[in-house]
Structures are given as structure tokens and as C-alpha cells.
Write a protein that holds these residues in place. Structure first.
Motif, PDB file in Angstrom:
ATOM      1  N   GLN A   5     -18.093  46.150  27.751  1.00  0.00           N
ATOM      2  CA  GLN A   5     -17.052  45.154  27.859  1.00  0.00           C
ATOM      3  C   GLN A   5     -16.870  44.676  29.282  1.00  0.00           C
ATOM      4  N   TYR A   7     -13.616  43.694  31.623  1.00  0.00           N
ATOM      5  CA  TYR A   7     -12.203  43.441  31.913  1.00  0.00           C
ATOM      6  C   TYR A   7     -12.172  42.486  33.101  1.00  0.00           C
ATOM      7  N   LEU A  24      -3.606  48.257  31.754  1.00  0.00           N
ATOM      8  CA  LEU A  24      -4.446  47.495  30.820  1.00  0.00           C
ATOM      9  C   LEU A  24      -4.349  48.115  29.439  1.00  0.00           C
ATOM     10  N   SER A  25      -3.257  48.800  29.191  1.00  0.00           N
ATOM     11  CA  SER A  25      -3.021  49.437  27.893  1.00  0.00           C
ATOM     12  C   SER A  25      -1.508  49.495  27.686  1.00  0.00           C
ATOM     13  N   GLY A  50     -11.281  56.307  33.220  1.00  0.00           N
ATOM     14  CA  GLY A  50     -11.037  54.945  32.739  1.00  0.00           C
ATOM     15  C   GLY A  50      -9.701  54.452  33.266  1.00  0.00           C
ATOM     16  N   ASP A  73     -13.658  54.440  36.966  1.00  0.00           N
ATOM     17  CA  ASP A  73     -13.807  53.367  35.977  1.00  0.00           C
ATOM     18  C   ASP A  73     -15.192  52.746  36.161  1.00  0.00           C
ATOM     19  N   GLU A  75     -15.816  49.593  35.822  1.00  0.00           N
ATOM     20  CA  GLU A  75     -15.708  48.201  36.263  1.00  0.00           C
ATOM     21  C   GLU A  75     -15.271  48.167  37.731  1.00  0.00           C
ATOM     22  N   LYS A 118      -6.117  57.278  29.559  1.00  0.00           N
ATOM     23  CA  LYS A 118      -5.240  56.440  28.736  1.00  0.00           C
ATOM     24  C   LYS A 118      -6.047  55.278  28.156  1.00  0.00           C
TER      25      LYS A 118
HETATM   26  C1  SAM Z   1      -7.875  49.696  27.844  1.00  0.00           C
HETATM   27  S1  SAM Z   1      -8.395  49.913  29.499  1.00  0.00           S
HETATM   28  C2  SAM Z   1      -7.233  51.151  30.032  1.00  0.00           C
HETATM   29  C3  SAM Z   1      -7.163  51.293  31.524  1.00  0.00           C
HETATM   30  C4  SAM Z   1      -6.089  52.261  32.042  1.00  0.00           C
HETATM   31  N1  SAM Z   1      -6.339  53.619  31.638  1.00  0.00           N
HETATM   32  C5  SAM Z   1      -4.735  51.842  31.580  1.00  0.00           C
HETATM   33  O1  SAM Z   1      -4.117  52.541  30.765  1.00  0.00           O
HETATM   34  O2  SAM Z   1      -4.273  50.773  32.017  1.00  0.00           O
HETATM   35  C6  SAM Z   1      -9.901  50.852  29.330  1.00  0.00           C
HETATM   36  C7  SAM Z   1     -10.621  51.124  30.644  1.00  0.00           C
HETATM   37  O3  SAM Z   1     -11.714  52.000  30.393  1.00  0.00           O
HETATM   38  C8  SAM Z   1     -12.779  51.621  31.229  1.00  0.00           C
HETATM   39  N2  SAM Z   1     -14.030  52.201  30.711  1.00  0.00           N
HETATM   40  C9  SAM Z   1     -14.810  51.774  29.706  1.00  0.00           C
HETATM   41  N3  SAM Z   1     -15.885  52.564  29.551  1.00  0.00           N
HETATM   42  C10 SAM Z   1     -15.767  53.564  30.469  1.00  0.00           C
HETATM   43  C11 SAM Z   1     -16.558  54.709  30.821  1.00  0.00           C
HETATM   44  N4  SAM Z   1     -17.699  55.001  30.191  1.00  0.00           N
HETATM   45  N5  SAM Z   1     -16.129  55.498  31.828  1.00  0.00           N
HETATM   46  C12 SAM Z   1     -14.981  55.217  32.486  1.00  0.00           C
HETATM   47  N6  SAM Z   1     -14.200  54.137  32.216  1.00  0.00           N
HETATM   48  C13 SAM Z   1     -14.586  53.324  31.218  1.00  0.00           C
HETATM   49  C14 SAM Z   1     -12.706  50.097  31.205  1.00  0.00           C
HETATM   50  O4  SAM Z   1     -13.428  49.493  32.248  1.00  0.00           O
HETATM   51  C15 SAM Z   1     -11.202  49.873  31.297  1.00  0.00           C
HETATM   52  O5  SAM Z   1     -10.751  49.758  32.626  1.00  0.00           O
END
Ligand code: SAM
Length: 258
Positions: A5, A7, A24-25, A50, A73, A75, A118
Motif C-alpha cells: 500500500q 499511505y 492513521l487509525s 507500523g 514503518d 513507508e 496499532k
Molecule cells: C493503518 S496505519 C496505522 C499507523 C499507526 N500505527 C497508527 O495507529 O496511526 C498502518 C501502518 O502500517 C504500516 N505498515 C504496513 N506494512 C508494514 C510492515 N510490514 N512493517 C511495518 N509497518 C508496516 C503502514 O505503512 C502504515 O503506516
């Protein structure tokens, strides 16, 4: 552990307008606090897997007196925003953020006392490989505490869920609570518990759809553009539909590395 994905700036702007700066959640600091309920993080080394734009990591640093919080993360863009947010919040001495590759975590065994996450593990398809990594980077006695979006069951996805996932386009790796339990248990975790948050997320999503298509529309149209906002309103309608049937859900996980 691939993820596909993006973001990007528009999505981050829209999500933070709905869910608060640094998030972002859904649920913000209250939800972070609920995930960490009754835990004592004083002096702990905490990993935020993440971390997104860093809301939880900064809140943990401000409220729980940890030795350090490391947010990771995949990204680089959100990691840069998280770093700026930590400086603004005055916690940059205890909070660092790192852009990582999907896959094995770049930390030695036993590096952390707590792994927090999260709503990010949903993006990581191989829950078993991830659970082994979480176990490895935790010190004995360490705790995994997370919230995540879950599949309601292991049945093949309905057309409604396939529609939502296609619209969302965020490379979801949805799995049921049974899969998470099995992965955590197989990795060696004990005292594994799950708290269902689906009714809360469902109510919240209904409200957010009203906000996106109502009160927030003028400001968001100006910042992210009408076409992007219309697409996201469609995403939220599809999300509401799969939450209404509980084919999609959410919950909080807790597990201990013996
Ligand atoms: C829904 S967002 C939540 C971000 C944050 N934890 C919050 O609650 O605001 C999901 C996050 O997971 C990250 N992500 C996706 N795949 C990942 C991976 N394999 N390892 C670490 N982060 C990852 C995305 O880039 C994104 O920033």
C-alpha cells in the motif's frame, strides 16, 4: 512479509482529519491507552510496529515514562512525518523512528520489553512469520500488545469484502482471530488474549461516513481534491457494509513471551 500500500500525502491528510494528528487509525490516544490497559511501561524499551505518523509512540513517551520508544514503518514518508511530530511534541530524546523493509525486523534478539502495534499487522500477510519475529525481538517476560483489523472468519471473502479490499487498495492481509491465536501460540507466546472491538469500530465508521460526506467535506475537498474524497467516501461505504455484517472486525491482542 510484503506490503503493497501507499499511505501518500492525500491519504495521510484525510486520515488525520478523521482520526487526529499523528493517527492513521481510529480511536487516537484513548484507543492506544486501552491497548496498554494495566501495563506498566516505566523504564521499558518499546517497539511500535507500523508506527505511521507517530501518534501512539509520542503518547506512550509522554504518558508512560518508558526508557525509549522505537517506531518502525515501511513507508519513509510517514516516518519523516512521525519524526517531525516527535520533535513538536518534545519527546525526540526518547522516541526514534526508522524506515524498514518488510520482512525480518532489523533488531537483535531480546531488544525490547514491549512490542506495541496499532492497526498495522493487518498489512502483513504472514502472521506466523511475524509472530516468530515478535517473539524473537522481545526479552523474556516481554509483552506484545496490539490492536488490529480482523477478518470475521476464515471463510472465503464475500463479494462485499472483495469490493472493499479492491477499493481500499492497501494490500490488506486480513486474517481471523483463530489465525492470530495459532500464530502467537506456535511462536511460543503464552497468556494470549483477545478483546473484540468490532461493535465500537462499526459505530465509529457510521459516524465517520457522515463526517466525510458532511462536515469535513469542504475542508477536505480543498486539501485532497474532490475526486480523491469521493473515492474515499466510496471506501467508507464499503467498509461500513462489511463491518455491519461483522465480516470485518477489530480487536485488541495481548500475549506474553515466557
Ligand atoms: C493503518 S496505519 C496505522 C499507523 C499507526 N500505527 C497508527 O495507529 O496511526 C498502518 C501502518 O502500517 C504500516 N505498515 C504496513 N506494512 C508494514 C510492515 N510490514 N512493517 C511495518 N509497518 C508496516 C503502514 O505503512 C502504515 O503506516
Amino acid at each position: 512479509m510484503e506490503q503493497t500500500q501507499d499511505y501518500d500525502d492525500n491519504l495521510v491528510t484525510l486520515l488525520e482529519a478523521l482520526w487526529g494528528d499523528g493517527y492513521l487509525s481510529p480511536g487516537g490516544n484513548d484507543e492506544t491507552a486501552m491497548v496498554l490497559q494495566q501495563m506498566h511501561l516505566g523504564g521499558a524499551r518499546v517497539l511500535d510496529l507500523g508506527c505511521g505518523t507517530g501518534g501512539s509512540a509520542c503518547f506512550i513517551a509522554q504518558e508512560y515514562d518508558p526508557a525509549e520508544v522505537v517506531g518502525v514503518d515501511v513507508e519513509a514518508g510517514v516516518v519523516a512525518k512521525a519524526t517531525a511530530n516527535a520533535a513538536d511534541a518534545g519527546v525526540a530524546d526518547r522516541v526514534t523512528f526508522l524506515a524498514i523493509e518488510p520482512g525480518p525486523l532489523p533488531f537483535p534478539d531480546g531488544r525490547f520489553d514491549v512490542v506495541f502495534s496499532k492497526d498495522a499487522i493487518v498489512h502483513i500477510p504472514d502472521k506466523h512469520a511475524l509472530a516468530r519475529e515478535l517473539f524473537r525481538v522481545l526479552a523474556p517476560g516481554g509483552v506484545f500488545a496490539a490492536s488490529d483489523w480482523m477478518a470475521g472468519s476464515d471463510e472465503p471473502p464475500s463479494p462485499a469484502l472483495r469490493h472493499y479490499e479492491a477499493l481500499e487498495g492497501l494490500g490488506f492481509g486480513l486474517a481471523s482471530p483463530d489465525v492470530y491465536f495459532a500464530a502467537l501460540r506456535a511462536a511460543g507466546f503464552q497468556q494470549i488474549s483477545y478483546r473484540d472491538r468490532t461493535p465500537w469500530l462499526c459505530d465509529k465508521t457510521h459516524h465517520e461516513l457522515d463526517e466525510l460526506d458532511g462536515r469535513l467535506r469542504p475542508a477536505l475537498e480543498a486539501s485532497v481534491g474532490r475526486e480523491f474524497l469521493d473515492h474515499e467516501v466510496d471506501v467508507w461505504r464499503a467498509l461500513r457494509d462489511v463491518l455491519d455484517t461483522a465480516e470485518l472486525g477489530a480487536g485488541h491482542w495481548r500475549a506474553v513471551r515466557p
